[in-house]
Design an enzyme around this catalytic site. Structure first.
Site, PDB file in Angstrom:
ATOM      1  N   ASP A  30      32.361  14.450 -87.778  1.00  0.00           N
ATOM      2  CA  ASP A  30      33.102  13.283 -87.270  1.00  0.00           C
ATOM      3  C   ASP A  30      33.596  12.471 -88.459  1.00  0.00           C
ATOM      4  OD1 ASP A  30      33.138  11.967 -84.183  1.00  0.00           O
ATOM      5  OD2 ASP A  30      33.722  10.633 -85.821  1.00  0.00           O
ATOM      6  N   THR A 121      41.012  17.680 -73.900  1.00  0.00           N
ATOM      7  CA  THR A 121      41.979  17.865 -72.805  1.00  0.00           C
ATOM      8  C   THR A 121      43.383  17.644 -73.352  1.00  0.00           C
ATOM      9  OG1 THR A 121      40.345  17.087 -71.225  1.00  0.00           O
ATOM     10  CG2 THR A 121      42.649  17.027 -70.517  1.00  0.00           C
ATOM     11  N   GLU A 163      30.517  12.455 -67.434  1.00  0.00           N
ATOM     12  CA  GLU A 163      29.629  11.526 -68.117  1.00  0.00           C
ATOM     13  C   GLU A 163      28.509  11.141 -67.150  1.00  0.00           C
ATOM     14  OE1 GLU A 163      31.678   8.310 -70.107  1.00  0.00           O
ATOM     15  OE2 GLU A 163      33.218   9.699 -70.781  1.00  0.00           O
ATOM     16  N   ASN A 216      41.475  17.978 -62.760  1.00  0.00           N
ATOM     17  CA  ASN A 216      41.324  16.518 -62.778  1.00  0.00           C
ATOM     18  C   ASN A 216      42.309  15.857 -61.811  1.00  0.00           C
ATOM     19  OD1 ASN A 216      39.212  16.554 -64.504  1.00  0.00           O
ATOM     20  ND2 ASN A 216      40.192  15.411 -66.160  1.00  0.00           N
ATOM     21  N   PHE A 257      33.387  13.826 -53.866  1.00  0.00           N
ATOM     22  CA  PHE A 257      34.609  13.099 -54.222  1.00  0.00           C
ATOM     23  C   PHE A 257      35.345  12.533 -53.017  1.00  0.00           C
ATOM     24  CE2 PHE A 257      35.260  13.037 -58.796  1.00  0.00           C
ATOM     25  CZ  PHE A 257      34.081  13.665 -59.151  1.00  0.00           C
ATOM     26  N   CYS A 268      38.978   9.467 -68.444  1.00  0.00           N
ATOM     27  CA  CYS A 268      39.655  10.739 -68.173  1.00  0.00           C
ATOM     28  C   CYS A 268      40.673  10.700 -67.054  1.00  0.00           C
ATOM     29  CB  CYS A 268      38.607  11.808 -67.928  1.00  0.00           C
ATOM     30  SG  CYS A 268      37.611  12.037 -69.405  1.00  0.00           S
ATOM     31  N   LYS A 271      43.927   8.561 -67.667  1.00  0.00           N
ATOM     32  CA  LYS A 271      44.787   9.076 -68.749  1.00  0.00           C
ATOM     33  C   LYS A 271      45.296  10.473 -68.437  1.00  0.00           C
ATOM     34  CE  LYS A 271      41.858  11.264 -72.253  1.00  0.00           C
ATOM     35  NZ  LYS A 271      42.209  12.651 -72.019  1.00  0.00           N
ATOM     36  N   ARG A 335      35.257   2.425 -70.494  1.00  0.00           N
ATOM     37  CA  ARG A 335      36.695   2.695 -70.659  1.00  0.00           C
ATOM     38  C   ARG A 335      37.358   2.782 -69.275  1.00  0.00           C
ATOM     39  NH1 ARG A 335      36.558   7.676 -74.906  1.00  0.00           N
ATOM     40  NH2 ARG A 335      34.724   8.244 -73.682  1.00  0.00           N
TER      41      ARG A 335
HETATM   42  P1  NAD Z   1      35.437  10.147 -77.785  1.00  0.00           P
HETATM   43  O1  NAD Z   1      36.444   9.110 -78.046  1.00  0.00           O
HETATM   44  O2  NAD Z   1      34.113   9.777 -77.200  1.00  0.00           O
HETATM   45  O3  NAD Z   1      35.128  10.973 -79.124  1.00  0.00           O
HETATM   46  C1  NAD Z   1      36.099  11.466 -79.988  1.00  0.00           C
HETATM   47  C2  NAD Z   1      35.472  11.575 -81.375  1.00  0.00           C
HETATM   48  O4  NAD Z   1      36.379  12.247 -82.252  1.00  0.00           O
HETATM   49  C3  NAD Z   1      35.175  10.226 -82.022  1.00  0.00           C
HETATM   50  O5  NAD Z   1      33.812  10.178 -82.412  1.00  0.00           O
HETATM   51  C4  NAD Z   1      36.109  10.179 -83.242  1.00  0.00           C
HETATM   52  O6  NAD Z   1      35.560   9.478 -84.334  1.00  0.00           O
HETATM   53  C5  NAD Z   1      36.259  11.664 -83.543  1.00  0.00           C
HETATM   54  N1  NAD Z   1      37.428  11.996 -84.371  1.00  0.00           N
HETATM   55  C6  NAD Z   1      38.701  11.540 -84.306  1.00  0.00           C
HETATM   56  N2  NAD Z   1      39.461  12.096 -85.259  1.00  0.00           N
HETATM   57  C7  NAD Z   1      38.670  12.946 -85.956  1.00  0.00           C
HETATM   58  C8  NAD Z   1      38.874  13.814 -87.065  1.00  0.00           C
HETATM   59  N3  NAD Z   1      40.062  13.917 -87.662  1.00  0.00           N
HETATM   60  N4  NAD Z   1      37.837  14.518 -87.526  1.00  0.00           N
HETATM   61  C9  NAD Z   1      36.621  14.420 -86.941  1.00  0.00           C
HETATM   62  N5  NAD Z   1      36.362  13.606 -85.891  1.00  0.00           N
HETATM   63  C10 NAD Z   1      37.370  12.887 -85.396  1.00  0.00           C
HETATM   64  O7  NAD Z   1      36.162  11.218 -76.834  1.00  0.00           O
HETATM   65  P2  NAD Z   1      35.528  12.105 -75.659  1.00  0.00           P
HETATM   66  O8  NAD Z   1      35.252  11.266 -74.462  1.00  0.00           O
HETATM   67  O9  NAD Z   1      34.446  12.948 -76.229  1.00  0.00           O
HETATM   68  O10 NAD Z   1      36.775  13.042 -75.316  1.00  0.00           O
HETATM   69  C11 NAD Z   1      37.230  14.028 -76.208  1.00  0.00           C
HETATM   70  C12 NAD Z   1      38.206  14.927 -75.469  1.00  0.00           C
HETATM   71  O11 NAD Z   1      37.522  15.625 -74.418  1.00  0.00           O
HETATM   72  C13 NAD Z   1      39.358  14.190 -74.787  1.00  0.00           C
HETATM   73  O12 NAD Z   1      40.500  15.003 -74.827  1.00  0.00           O
HETATM   74  C14 NAD Z   1      38.884  14.047 -73.332  1.00  0.00           C
HETATM   75  O13 NAD Z   1      39.946  13.938 -72.419  1.00  0.00           O
HETATM   76  C15 NAD Z   1      38.153  15.347 -73.149  1.00  0.00           C
HETATM   77  N6  NAD Z   1      37.102  15.328 -72.124  1.00  0.00           N
HETATM   78  C16 NAD Z   1      36.279  14.241 -72.028  1.00  0.00           C
HETATM   79  C17 NAD Z   1      35.251  14.241 -71.080  1.00  0.00           C
HETATM   80  C18 NAD Z   1      34.333  13.060 -70.915  1.00  0.00           C
HETATM   81  O14 NAD Z   1      33.557  13.042 -69.976  1.00  0.00           O
HETATM   82  N7  NAD Z   1      34.363  12.064 -71.785  1.00  0.00           N
HETATM   83  C19 NAD Z   1      35.054  15.366 -70.265  1.00  0.00           C
HETATM   84  C20 NAD Z   1      35.909  16.469 -70.412  1.00  0.00           C
HETATM   85  C21 NAD Z   1      36.931  16.439 -71.359  1.00  0.00           C
HETATM   86  C1  UGA Z   2      35.668  13.562 -64.650  1.00  0.00           C
HETATM   87  C2  UGA Z   2      35.519  14.932 -63.985  1.00  0.00           C
HETATM   88  O1  UGA Z   2      34.636  14.822 -62.860  1.00  0.00           O
HETATM   89  C3  UGA Z   2      34.969  15.969 -64.958  1.00  0.00           C
HETATM   90  O2  UGA Z   2      34.926  17.246 -64.337  1.00  0.00           O
HETATM   91  C4  UGA Z   2      35.890  16.029 -66.169  1.00  0.00           C
HETATM   92  O3  UGA Z   2      35.377  16.901 -67.156  1.00  0.00           O
HETATM   93  C5  UGA Z   2      36.043  14.651 -66.787  1.00  0.00           C
HETATM   94  O4  UGA Z   2      36.518  13.707 -65.780  1.00  0.00           O
HETATM   95  C6  UGA Z   2      37.070  14.679 -67.891  1.00  0.00           C
HETATM   96  O5  UGA Z   2      37.999  15.436 -67.844  1.00  0.00           O
HETATM   97  O6  UGA Z   2      36.904  13.930 -68.818  1.00  0.00           O
HETATM   98  P1  UGA Z   2      33.994  11.580 -65.300  1.00  0.00           P
HETATM   99  O7  UGA Z   2      35.233  10.793 -65.519  1.00  0.00           O
HETATM  100  O8  UGA Z   2      32.942  11.574 -66.341  1.00  0.00           O
HETATM  101  O9  UGA Z   2      34.366  13.139 -65.045  1.00  0.00           O
HETATM  102  O10 UGA Z   2      33.281  11.080 -63.962  1.00  0.00           O
HETATM  103  P2  UGA Z   2      33.496  11.316 -62.394  1.00  0.00           P
HETATM  104  O11 UGA Z   2      32.179  11.520 -61.793  1.00  0.00           O
HETATM  105  O12 UGA Z   2      34.526  12.342 -62.116  1.00  0.00           O
HETATM  106  O13 UGA Z   2      34.046   9.893 -61.914  1.00  0.00           O
HETATM  107  C7  UGA Z   2      35.308   9.411 -62.319  1.00  0.00           C
HETATM  108  C8  UGA Z   2      35.641   8.132 -61.563  1.00  0.00           C
HETATM  109  O14 UGA Z   2      35.902   8.417 -60.180  1.00  0.00           O
HETATM  110  C9  UGA Z   2      34.516   7.095 -61.576  1.00  0.00           C
HETATM  111  O15 UGA Z   2      35.079   5.806 -61.765  1.00  0.00           O
HETATM  112  C10 UGA Z   2      33.903   7.203 -60.200  1.00  0.00           C
HETATM  113  O16 UGA Z   2      33.313   6.007 -59.759  1.00  0.00           O
HETATM  114  C11 UGA Z   2      35.132   7.551 -59.368  1.00  0.00           C
HETATM  115  N1  UGA Z   2      34.811   8.261 -58.106  1.00  0.00           N
HETATM  116  C12 UGA Z   2      34.248   9.488 -58.139  1.00  0.00           C
HETATM  117  C13 UGA Z   2      35.120   7.659 -56.886  1.00  0.00           C
HETATM  118  O17 UGA Z   2      35.652   6.530 -56.840  1.00  0.00           O
HETATM  119  N2  UGA Z   2      34.836   8.339 -55.722  1.00  0.00           N
HETATM  120  C14 UGA Z   2      34.274   9.575 -55.733  1.00  0.00           C
HETATM  121  O18 UGA Z   2      34.050  10.133 -54.626  1.00  0.00           O
HETATM  122  C15 UGA Z   2      33.965  10.167 -56.967  1.00  0.00           C
END
Ligand code: NAD
Ligand code: UGA
Length: 440
Positions: A30, A121, A163, A216, A257, A268, A271, A335
């Protein structure tokens, strides 16, 4: 296998820890030096159930290390996951600046075959751009007759973890999707995931990227759909919870859902829906269905606020207690959390806000001004004119409602998550409003 993961956020850190747990040697990179320092000390910068215990275990058995050097990570590994953020630009496009930056840095440090895997993503066709970026930035000394002296592959492996249950989701995936262009890349990815014995979907890179968009978008659509049903339920005097239950038993529909509430938030869905609408627009398709999904989600918060304004009559100077700040339970992530928007609007109308969340208060303190944070739900309720439930934490389910009722100025509850659906708060002396239920 020797694996690098670039990005130690929700996805990168969980992936690193879980890949190490299933037997790989993982080096996680990171740019955030403080984050890396903390992680080396086994301190997890986010709240994610089960993550800290696994991190400690994997640091102790030395299968997981952390660094700020992408050079070191590239040289030491064969498979490199890109798991950096892809936030929204002002126009809704996914900002791929971090992904491009990482692709360039990997390229300049390559000295042998590497499989570069998009886990972030990203919009369809990003894999193609990552591949081109790597090809253009490979060290010149390894080029012969304009060709690299070693080959490399790019693959897509979108992540579906949620999450709050991220470790469980990673370890027990419904499916693992891989988009590949060579048998070699496919074999490496199959080997990586083998210990999890998952259902593997193997396809081309564009289709893998589309699976993530579509998944999504579909889930966001399901939530907005039930929220539109909730709106009609309120008007005709029906109960959205019974409607969701009745629909959910149909195996083709499913109950998941279909929880009506204050709309989806998080880093997620908002965005990713924006990014897919923009991608479709650029490819010549006006994605009106998804635009409506987004509009319904925005309206849902507004409608909850209208209900509060209507029932409170005068919001100015009223003390409003907020139960829950995180965008969903079991996380400290705020977020795009509905709570943050709702608080900001109520403050602009002159309300005095008190708030409590089991984990998200430190994050909320960074973005909210003028809010009094309480130490528990009882301290929160004291002196409030009404309570708003905005995150359905387990901790809020079985409170002593008699105690709460007696300590409030006015005993009114607006339940934005239908958490107290079975509690009959009316009979305990509250004026109670859920979402999509019969209104008084
Ligand atoms: P995040 O913001 O929590 O973490 C991203 C990390 O990348 C940060 O720690 C940042 O410092 C680091 N970073 C940025 N530039 C960098 C570089 N040049 N070298 C090394 N590290 C660097 O993001 P996140 O929530 O983990 O999401 C990451 C991706 O995964 C996004 O595209 C998101 O849409 C996708 N995703 C997120 C979730 C989720 O539940 N949060 C689930 C599925 C997919
Ligand atoms: C969501 C997807 O569920 C994951 O599969 C995916 O990997 C992730 O986005 C991503 O691409 O980052 P997440 O955002 O962590 O995961 O959480 P969810 O459980 O999906 O909830 C998302 C939002 O929808 C929350 O604000 C939750 O309160 C809301 N929600 C969920 C509702 O309002 N109603 C529902 O029935 C379910």
């Amino acid at each position: 296998m020797e694996i690098a993961v670039v990005g130690a956020g929700y996805v990168g850190l969980v992936s690193s820890v879980c890949l190490a747990k299933i037997g790989h040697h993982v080096i996680c990179v990171d740019v955030d030096q403080e984050k890396v320092r903390q992680l080396k000390l086994a301190k997890v910068p986010i709240y994610e159930p089960g993550l800290e215990e696994l991190l400690k275990e994997c640091l102790a058995n030395k299968r997981l290390t952390f660094t700020t050097s992408i050079k070191e990570a590239t040289k030491k590994s064969i498979a490199i996951f890109i798991a950096v953020g892809t936030p929204s630009k002002m126009n809704g496009d996914a900002d791929l600046n971090y992904v491009e930056n990482v692709a360039r840095q990997i390229a300049v440090n390559m000295d042998s075959y590497k499989l570069v895997i998009e886990k972030s993503t990203v919009p369809a066709e990003t894999g193609k751009r990552v591949k081109r970026t790597i090809r253009l930035n490979l060290p010149r000394k390894y080029m012969k007759d304009h060709k690299a002296a070693f080959d490399f592959d790019v693959a897509s492996n979108p992540e579906f973890l949620r999450e709050g249950s991220a470790v469980h989701d990673f370890m027990n995936p419904d499916r693992v999707v891989i988009g590949v262009e060579s048998k070699k890349a496919e074999k490496i990815l199959r080997d990586i995931y083998k210990p999890l014995k998952p259902k593997m979907i193997v396809t081309d890179i564009n289709s893998a990227e589309m699976i993530k968009h579509a998944s999504n978008s579909f889930l966001a659509t399901k939530i907005s759909f039930i929220n539109t049903i909730a709106q009609v339920c309120e008007h005709v005097g029906a109960d959205v919870l019974k409607v969701a239950e009745g629909m959910g038993y149909d195996k083709r529909i499913g109950r998941n859902f279909l929880d009506a509430g204050v709309g989806y938030g998080g880093s997620c869905f908002p965005k990713d829906v924006d990014a897919f609408i923009r991608l479709s627009e650029r490819s010549g398709y006006d994605y009106r269905l998804l635009k409506e999904v987004r509009r319904v989600n925005e309206e849902q918060r507004k409608s909850f606020l209208h209900l509060i304004e209507d029932k409170m009559w005068i919001v100015k100077n009223k003390v409003i207690g907020i139960l829950g700040l995180a965008f969903k339970p079991n996380t400290d992530d705020i977020r795009s959390a509905p709570a943050i928007d709702i608080i900001t609007i109520l403050q602009s109308e002159g309300a005095k806000i008190k708030a409590y969340d089991p984990k998200a208060i430190p994050n909320a303190q960074q973005v909210l001004k003028g809010v009094t944070f309480a130490k528990d739900p009882y301290a929160l309720a004291k002196g409030c004119d009404c309570l708003l439930v905005l995150t359905e934490w387990d901790e809020f389910k079985n409170l002593d409602f008699n105690k709460i009722q007696l300590s409030m100025k006015q005993a009114i509850v607006f339940d934005g998550r239908n958490l107290y659906q079975d509690k009959d708060l009316d009979s305990l002396g509250f004026e109670y409003y859920g979402v999509g239920r019969k209104m008084l």
